[in-house]
Design a protein around this motif. Structure first.
Motif, mmCIF file in Angstrom:
data_model
loop_
_atom_site.group_PDB
_atom_site.id
_atom_site.type_symbol
_atom_site.label_atom_id
_atom_site.label_comp_id
_atom_site.label_asym_id
_atom_site.label_seq_id
_atom_site.Cartn_x
_atom_site.Cartn_y
_atom_site.Cartn_z
ATOM 1 N N TYR A 199 -9.560 6.187 -8.623
ATOM 2 C CA TYR A 199 -9.517 5.206 -7.858
ATOM 3 C C TYR A 199 -11.182 5.850 -6.935
ATOM 4 C CZ TYR A 199 -4.844 6.550 -7.355
ATOM 5 O OH TYR A 199 -3.492 6.503 -8.148
ATOM 6 N N ALA B 16 2.845 1.465 -3.323
ATOM 7 C CA ALA B 16 1.400 1.487 -4.496
ATOM 8 C C ALA B 16 1.654 3.583 -4.004
ATOM 9 C CB ALA B 16 0.876 1.536 -4.030
ATOM 10 N N THR B 17 0.786 4.094 -2.777
ATOM 11 C CA THR B 17 0.771 5.698 -2.729
ATOM 12 C C THR B 17 2.374 6.248 -2.745
ATOM 13 O OG1 THR B 17 -0.179 4.901 -0.822
ATOM 14 C CG2 THR B 17 0.368 7.139 -1.009
ATOM 15 N N VAL C 213 2.920 6.665 -7.467
ATOM 16 C CA VAL C 213 1.483 7.516 -7.831
ATOM 17 C C VAL C 213 1.980 8.652 -7.340
ATOM 18 C CG1 VAL C 213 -0.946 8.290 -7.704
ATOM 19 C CG2 VAL C 213 -0.698 5.716 -7.149
ATOM 20 N N VAL C 214 2.448 8.765 -5.898
ATOM 21 C CA VAL C 214 3.034 10.572 -6.320
ATOM 22 C C VAL C 214 4.326 10.866 -6.785
ATOM 23 C CG1 VAL C 214 3.348 12.058 -4.300
ATOM 24 C CG2 VAL C 214 2.414 10.496 -3.919
ATOM 25 N N ILE D 1 8.855 13.801 -2.144
ATOM 26 C CA ILE D 1 8.163 13.688 -1.128
ATOM 27 C C ILE D 1 8.276 14.574 -0.158
ATOM 28 C CG2 ILE D 1 7.757 11.460 -0.065
ATOM 29 C CD1 ILE D 1 6.554 10.009 -2.013
ATOM 30 N N LEU E 44 0.865 -0.948 0.363
ATOM 31 C CA LEU E 44 -0.084 0.056 0.200
ATOM 32 C C LEU E 44 0.876 1.142 0.104
ATOM 33 C CD1 LEU E 44 -2.738 1.733 0.433
ATOM 34 C CD2 LEU E 44 -2.883 0.951 2.527
ATOM 35 N N THR F 262 -2.840 11.993 -2.733
ATOM 36 C CA THR F 262 -1.897 12.424 -3.544
ATOM 37 C C THR F 262 -2.575 13.998 -3.827
ATOM 38 O OG1 THR F 262 -1.999 9.962 -4.320
ATOM 39 C CG2 THR F 262 -2.181 11.584 -5.914
ATOM 40 N N MET G 286 -1.404 16.059 -1.976
ATOM 41 C CA MET G 286 0.069 16.378 -2.488
ATOM 42 C C MET G 286 0.412 17.435 -3.311
ATOM 43 S SD MET G 286 2.992 14.114 -1.500
ATOM 44 C CE MET G 286 3.252 12.937 0.942
ATOM 45 N N ALA H 59 1.776 21.326 -4.557
ATOM 46 C CA ALA H 59 3.121 20.891 -5.664
ATOM 47 C C ALA H 59 3.279 22.159 -6.373
ATOM 48 C CB ALA H 59 2.865 20.260 -6.610
ATOM 49 N N MET I 173 1.968 24.053 -9.517
ATOM 50 C CA MET I 173 1.822 23.284 -10.113
ATOM 51 C C MET I 173 1.196 22.671 -11.378
ATOM 52 S SD MET I 173 4.659 19.996 -10.591
ATOM 53 C CE MET I 173 4.943 19.437 -9.532
ATOM 54 N N TYR I 174 -0.438 22.439 -10.592
ATOM 55 C CA TYR I 174 -1.090 21.765 -11.048
ATOM 56 C C TYR I 174 -2.478 22.960 -10.730
ATOM 57 C CZ TYR I 174 1.304 17.346 -10.937
ATOM 58 O OH TYR I 174 2.002 16.830 -11.194
ATOM 59 N N TRP J 141 -7.300 6.465 0.096
ATOM 60 C CA TRP J 141 -6.190 6.471 1.149
ATOM 61 C C TRP J 141 -4.903 7.124 -0.101
ATOM 62 C CZ3 TRP J 141 -2.654 4.475 5.472
ATOM 63 C CH2 TRP J 141 -1.609 4.148 5.146
ATOM 64 N N ILE J 142 -4.695 6.798 -1.270
ATOM 65 C CA ILE J 142 -4.399 6.933 -2.187
ATOM 66 C C ILE J 142 -4.424 8.114 -2.545
ATOM 67 C CG2 ILE J 142 -3.275 6.757 -4.526
ATOM 68 C CD1 ILE J 142 -3.247 3.356 -3.417
ATOM 69 N N MET K 153 3.793 10.868 4.835
ATOM 70 C CA MET K 153 4.222 9.348 4.389
ATOM 71 C C MET K 153 4.345 8.838 5.454
ATOM 72 S SD MET K 153 3.712 9.128 1.660
ATOM 73 C CE MET K 153 3.870 7.184 1.985
ATOM 74 N N LEU L 16 4.035 11.719 -10.682
ATOM 75 C CA LEU L 16 3.294 13.106 -10.690
ATOM 76 C C LEU L 16 3.990 14.085 -10.620
ATOM 77 C CD1 LEU L 16 -0.012 11.897 -8.974
ATOM 78 C CD2 LEU L 16 0.591 13.064 -11.766
ATOM 79 N N ASP L 17 5.640 13.991 -10.703
ATOM 80 C CA ASP L 17 6.537 14.810 -10.309
ATOM 81 C C ASP L 17 6.367 15.316 -8.874
ATOM 82 O OD1 ASP L 17 7.919 14.438 -12.471
ATOM 83 O OD2 ASP L 17 6.716 15.955 -14.595
ATOM 84 N N ILE L 18 6.132 14.699 -8.095
ATOM 85 C CA ILE L 18 5.939 15.106 -6.444
ATOM 86 C C ILE L 18 7.096 15.315 -6.097
ATOM 87 C CG2 ILE L 18 4.358 15.577 -4.246
ATOM 88 C CD1 ILE L 18 2.558 15.274 -6.346
#
Ligand code: HEM
Ligand code: HEM
Ligand SMILES: [Ca+2]
Ligand SMILES: [Ca+2]
Ligand SMILES: [Cu+2]
Lengths: 221, 296, 488
Positions: C445, B18-19, B22-23, B30, B15, C417, C420, C424, C432-433, C412-413, B40, B26-28
């Motif tokens: 999701y 995966a998180t 995904v983040v 952490i 999990l 996401t 953040m 960003a 950025m977004y 959660w994801i 996180m 998106l060019d983020i």
């Protein structure tokens, strides 16, 4: 040690009540007077804007939109200055929301306009491709309940001393006298709109929900 | 470690991975932002602690047996052992309680900490640096920067490509359309705050107005209609606004951008809001560069 | 050891509320699944005209789930286990029986009317307190009726000491009473304006930041005294009863209970972090939320330890599975919430889908699982029949467990996401977004969550069917089972 308490329902219930009352007394009560102060020179919303607020509540926009800009650079860049307590002093209820499925709206009046809202409320994905906001076509059909909004202004004026002018007072006569002022205010908004249904309703002397709603959104600054 | 523990920790790891995946896709970054990093960390703590602790107790169902001294009471056949508190639980409770005292008095002292103070410091430092770094940014940088600002603040009205959503707002692929010019000729305008003040209404009408409007909307190419002379007195012979006295009708120059962003503008298409504080000077320059690039 | 045979308990009220639990649970989940699907496929907003938009339906979902399903479940289990742990039949008092029936009908009619009022757009818009004032009055009446009934039953009890479950039901009653009253103080505008406008409309007694404070002091504790306290009360009865095991530790029960009572109320301001509420209050809310992990986990650990050495029960009694899983989801949500209450984490989590994710860990994994387990346990005793199908129960368990896992992992994801992405910045330091980027990225999701809704709802329908078949065609039992629930 506690066993005697468990045989005494009365004391047991009293103990629970005392223990759970603590926090509210210490956290909430001291702040009450302080947090109630409006910003200097702040005016309460007009009756038309109140009617719009009631449409916002009726269609429950706060299920997707917040009205609370937190003090982070990422939020003030996107939405404008962070929110201040005094700005909410006349908001009954507060409408901060708890979920941002859509963007924050606390200062939407600064960067969106009547004509944009009209097109957007009719069909969000047409204006913002990919939008999942529902279209609110029925707000163009329904007539706003402006009398209830007036009743609300009277109530908050009389009960909470919200600073409305002398024209806001109890009774039907006062309302009949005030009504034209409100319609005039609505006309100014409707003048920037194109929808035929809005024009028809305004011609009949009714205020469609969407007009009141936009008045409210424009007042969010 | 037994099977159940491994499985549940593996699930937690999956999990979290995966998180993060995904983040990152998106060019983020952490770790560049401490809030991201702490979040996180929190997510990892939730997954790992819950898995480890619950599985520990569930395993005891397999390995341990119930024991202890039973209390005398019994409710509907339910008895109760007089076992001691599990020590891990008791110590954690105590520890967290002490931690909360530390947090309230030293971490974020309840008499001293201010979130607004923290914000002001952070933003001031940031803005000073931002304006300094990009003061002399080159045009390519400005254009790129402008595009990203445009996509955050402007595209909702002007469309992702800047075409104005079929006439709902300004179309940046040209300076003005015919309808807009006609409207200004007919009604005049006084909202943008140029030194020249107001543009008078009715400077031209009928076929003359049509001709002028077509000329301006067409990008001022070819010969100007005769009646256009009335306009150049204010907008300049080159139609570029007479050194900032009135709007440039040829292109979106820095002054056009500045006036519209400060004042907003209401025209036939609709109303453009003012962006007094949301756009900083460097961002304005960047937007100008980007919008100019759209009409070329 | 007393023998139960001596006492005939009266289950008529428990049965009635059980039916309502199932009815409202079904409605809440149908609407929940629909609104979940609407976020993935917005065309679904237009099925019912004005009444079918996400925004009108969302409060229907939450209120039906909280005030319909969960509260019925609380009443149903109270009218069942209250008698048993107090060792007194409610039928011994005509008065209490009549009161209970009035409560039932008032509640049934009131809940339906209140739901319709929300659909029509009557809403005071404070979350979990949306009902307008006439319905508030009905809610208060129902609550008073229940309180009198509970006190009455306690008054005529034979068992001197109050069992742990009773502590929790009492706290549920007192806590909700206090919170609901304060938060719903509102003035009907019709009466205050000399007869103008809509009589149902009202304004809040509190404004702005104060209103927010009262609301979330309520809102957080509505969770505490609605989704936690009474459900803990249930598991303290149904798990030891079903398994035949004695509670692991009285001391742990005691400390967890009083710890929970004391700490819970302080934590409300974690819903208002980074808002215009004074910093010191936010600090308290944040700190107490972290402390709250322990009294919450205390009860869950007590339950898991009660099952020490009973691995065989866990594997072959699906009812035990439901309750053990409920405990673990309770633990998950009561550490997830506190972590989300840390200032820095909340900066990301607040306003995102991670919060509904956290919510549904609690409600789907804990509240619904526990209430269904309670109904499974009560049914053979109430209807004097064996559970219709164990196999169906097993299938339902796995289907719904998968559904909850899908729900919370996807949210959660999605939440992390989105949070953040909002923060960003690009290489130059600008955002950025655009907002819509942070919406469209969530589509997969949202689709997974909608799917999990369909699965969970299917499981609930299997549950309802199983209970229906139990009532109508389960094997008739000659005597009431003492511990383990018989199932075919
Ligand atoms: C130790 C216990 C818990 C703590 C400290 C806690 C903390 C939190 C926090 C920090 C939020 C997010 C507020 C926000 O940023 O918007 C939240 C939301 C929520 N939690 Fe919990 N949580 C706990 C247990 C639970 C449980 C067991 C349930 C349900 C069974 C639950 C139901 C909810 C609900 C319904 C919300 C959403 C409130 C809203 O509408 O905004 N929580 N919780
Ligand atoms: C089939 C199962 C369910 C599905 C698919 C579902 C779906 C949803 C959705 C889509 C939302 C709105 C989230 C948002 O605005 O982003 C929501 C909110 C909520 N649901 Fe459910 N739900 C289900 C069952 C339940 C149950 C059984 C309960 C309570 C017992 C419940 C309690 C809540 C609460 C309290 C909220 C508000 C959360 C908040 O404001 O943060 N749900 N649900
Ligand atoms: Ca919420
Ligand atoms: Ca209410
Ligand atoms: Cu809370």
């Amino acid at each position: 040690m506690f066993h005697w308490l468990e045989k005494n329902p009365f004391f047991f219930a009293s103990a629970i009540s005392i223990v759970i009352s603590f926090a509210g007394l210490i956290e909430i009560v001291p702040n009450f007077a302080q947090a109630g102060k409006p910003l200097i020179d702040m005016k309460p919303r007009t009756v038309l804007e109140l009617a719009g607020k009631n449409v916002y509540m009726k269609d429950n926009c706060m299920s997707c939109h917040s009205q609370m800009i937190r003090p982070f650079k990422s939020e003030t860049d996107r939405y404008g200055d962070y929110s201040l307590s005094g700005e909410y002093a006349y908001d009954r209820p507060f409408l901060w929301g708890s979920k941002r499925t859509g963007p924050d709206l606390h200062r939407i009046g600064n960067y969106r306009t009547t004509d944009w809202h009209e097109a957007h409320m009719l069909n969000p994905p047409q204006i913002v491709p990919g939008s999942i906001m529902p279209a609110y076509d029925h707000q163009f059909e329904n007539v706003a309940d402006i009398e209830t909004a007036y009743a609300e202004a009277v109530t908050v004026k009389n009960v909470f001393h919200t600073p409305y002018g002398p024209e806001i007072k109890r009774g039907r006569e006062a309302w009949d006298a005030y009504r034209p002022t409100l319609i005039e205010e609505a006309r100014l908004i409707a003048a920037d709109m194109k929808d035929e249904r809005v024009k028809e309703a305004m011609a009949k002397g009714d205020v469609p929900e969407v007009v009141a709603l936009i008045a409210y959104l424009n007042s969010l600054k | 470690m037994n099977g159940l523990m491994i499985k549940s920790l593996a699930f937690s790891a999956l999990l979290i991975i995966a998180t993060i995946a995904v983040v990152m896709s998106l060019d983020i970054d952490i770790f560049a932002d401490s809030i991201n990093a702490i979040t996180m960390g929190g997510a990892i703590a939730i997954a790992v602690i819950t898995s480890a602790v619950t599985v520990k107790y569930i395993n005891q169902m397999k390995t341990d047996t119930a024991s202890g001294e039973l209390a005398d009471e019994n409710w509907d056949g339910i008895g109760e052992y007089k076992n001691e508190l599990p020590s891990g639980w008791a110590y954690s409770f105590l520890a967290l309680f002490l931690w909360s005292m530390w947090y309230g008095f030293f971490g974020y002292p309840i008499n001293a900490y201010s979130q607004i103070g923290e914000y002001n410091e952070e933003v001031l430092a940031y803005n000073t640096k931002f304006e300094a770094t990009h003061k002399n940014a080159d045009s390519v940088t400005l254009k790129e920067m402008g595009e990203s600002i445009f996509l955050v603040q402007c595209f909702q009205c002007h469309g992702a490509t800047g075409d104005g959503l079929s006439g709902k707002a300004q179309d940046f692929t040209a300076r003005m359309n015919k309808e807009q010019v006609l409207d200004v000729i007919k009604n005049g305008s006084n909202q943008l705050g140029y030194p020249m003040g107001a543009m008078p209404a009715g400077m031209a009408s009928g076929a003359e107005a049509e001709a002028i409007a077509s000329y301006i909307a067409g990008g001022l190419k070819g010969d100007a209609p005769a009646s256009y002379g009335a306009c150049t007195s204010c907008h300049g012979v080159d139609s570029k606004g007479n050194d900032g006295m009135s709007p440039n009708l040829v292109s979106y120059d820095a002054l056009v951008m500045n006036h519209v962003l400060q004042k907003g503008k209401k025209g036939v298409l609709g109303k453009m809001p003012a962006f007094k504080t949301l756009i900083t000077p460097v961002q304005e320059k960047a937007l100008t560069a980007y919008i100019q690039s759209l009409s070329n | 050891m007393q023998s139960n045979a001596a006492l005939e308990y009266d289950y008529s009220l428990a049965k009635k509320f059980t039916f309502l639990t199932i009815l409202f649970g079904f409605l809440a989940m149908v609407v929940g699944t629909l609104i979940a699907a609407q976020l993935a496929f917005p065309e679904l907003n237009y099925l019912l005209g004005e009444y079918g938009t996400f925004s009108r339906l969302r409060p229907i979902h939450t209120n039906t789930a909280v005030f319909g399903f969960t509260v019925s479940g609380i009443f149903a289990t109270w009218f069942y286990l209250g008698q048993r742990v107090l060792k007194v039949s409610i039928a011994e008092s005509k008065f209490l029986m009549v009161l209970g029936n009035i409560q039932f009908w008032l509640y049934f009619v009131g809940a339906l009317a209140a739901t319709i009022s929300l659909l029509l757009g009557y809403s005071t818009s404070k979350e979990y307190a949306q009902y307008e004032w006439p319905f508030d009055i009905v809610v208060v009446l129902i609550w008073v009726l229940w309180g009198v009934n509970m006190m009455g039953l306690i008054g005529i009890r034979r068992e001197k000491a109050l069992y742990i479950s009773v502590w929790y039901y009492l706290a549920c009653f007192l806590g909700v009473a206090m919170l609901y009253l304060f938060n719903n103080m509102e003035i009907p505008t019709y009466f205050a304006s000399g007869g103008l406008g809509d009589p149902i409309h009202s304004v809040s007694m509190y404004a702005g930041t104060n209103d927010a404070l009262v609301q979330w002091w309520y809102g957080h504790n509505a969770v505490a005294f609605g989704f936690t306290v009474p459900i803990v009360g249930m598991i303290y009865y149904f798990l030891p009863k079903e398994s035949g095991q004695a509670i692991y530790s009285y001391k742990l029960s005691l400390l967890s209970f009083w710890g929970l009572m004391f700490v819970y109320l302080w934590a409300g301001s974690h819903h208002l972090l980074w808002s215009t509420v004074p910093d010191w209050m936010q600090t308290m809310g944040s700190a107490f939320s972290i402390v709250l992990i322990l009294p919450s986990w205390g009860s869950a650990i007590n339950m898991l330890l009660t099952m020490k050495g009973e691995w065989n029960q866990l594997t072959d009694n699906p009812l035990i599975k439901f309750m053990v899983l409920a405990s673990t989801f309770y633990m998950l949500s009561t550490i997830e919430g506190p972590i989300q209450a840390i200032r820095s984490v909340n900066a990301i989590a607040h306003f995102t889908d991670w919060i509904p994710g956290h919510v549904h860990d609690g409600v789907l994994g804990w509240v619904v699982f526990m209430i269904m387990a309670a109904i499974f346990h009560m049914s053979p005793r109430m209807f004097k029949r064996e559970i219709y199908s164990k196999k169906l129960m097993e299938t339902q368990f796995w289907l719904q467990t998968t559904a909850v896992v899908l729900y919370f992992t996807s949210m959660w994801i999605a939440g992390i996401t989105q949070g953040m992405m909002w923060r960003a910045v690009d290489e130059y330091g600008n955002l950025m977004y655009s907002f819509i980027d942070t919406v469209t990225v969530l589509h997969p999701y949202y689709a997974i969550r909608a799917l999990s809704g369909v699965m969970y709802l299917t499981g609930f329908i299997m549950f309802a069917y199983n209970i229906y078949k139990t009532m109508t065609s389960g094997r008739v039992l000659s005597e009431e089972p003492q511990f383990r629930t018989p199932m075919a």
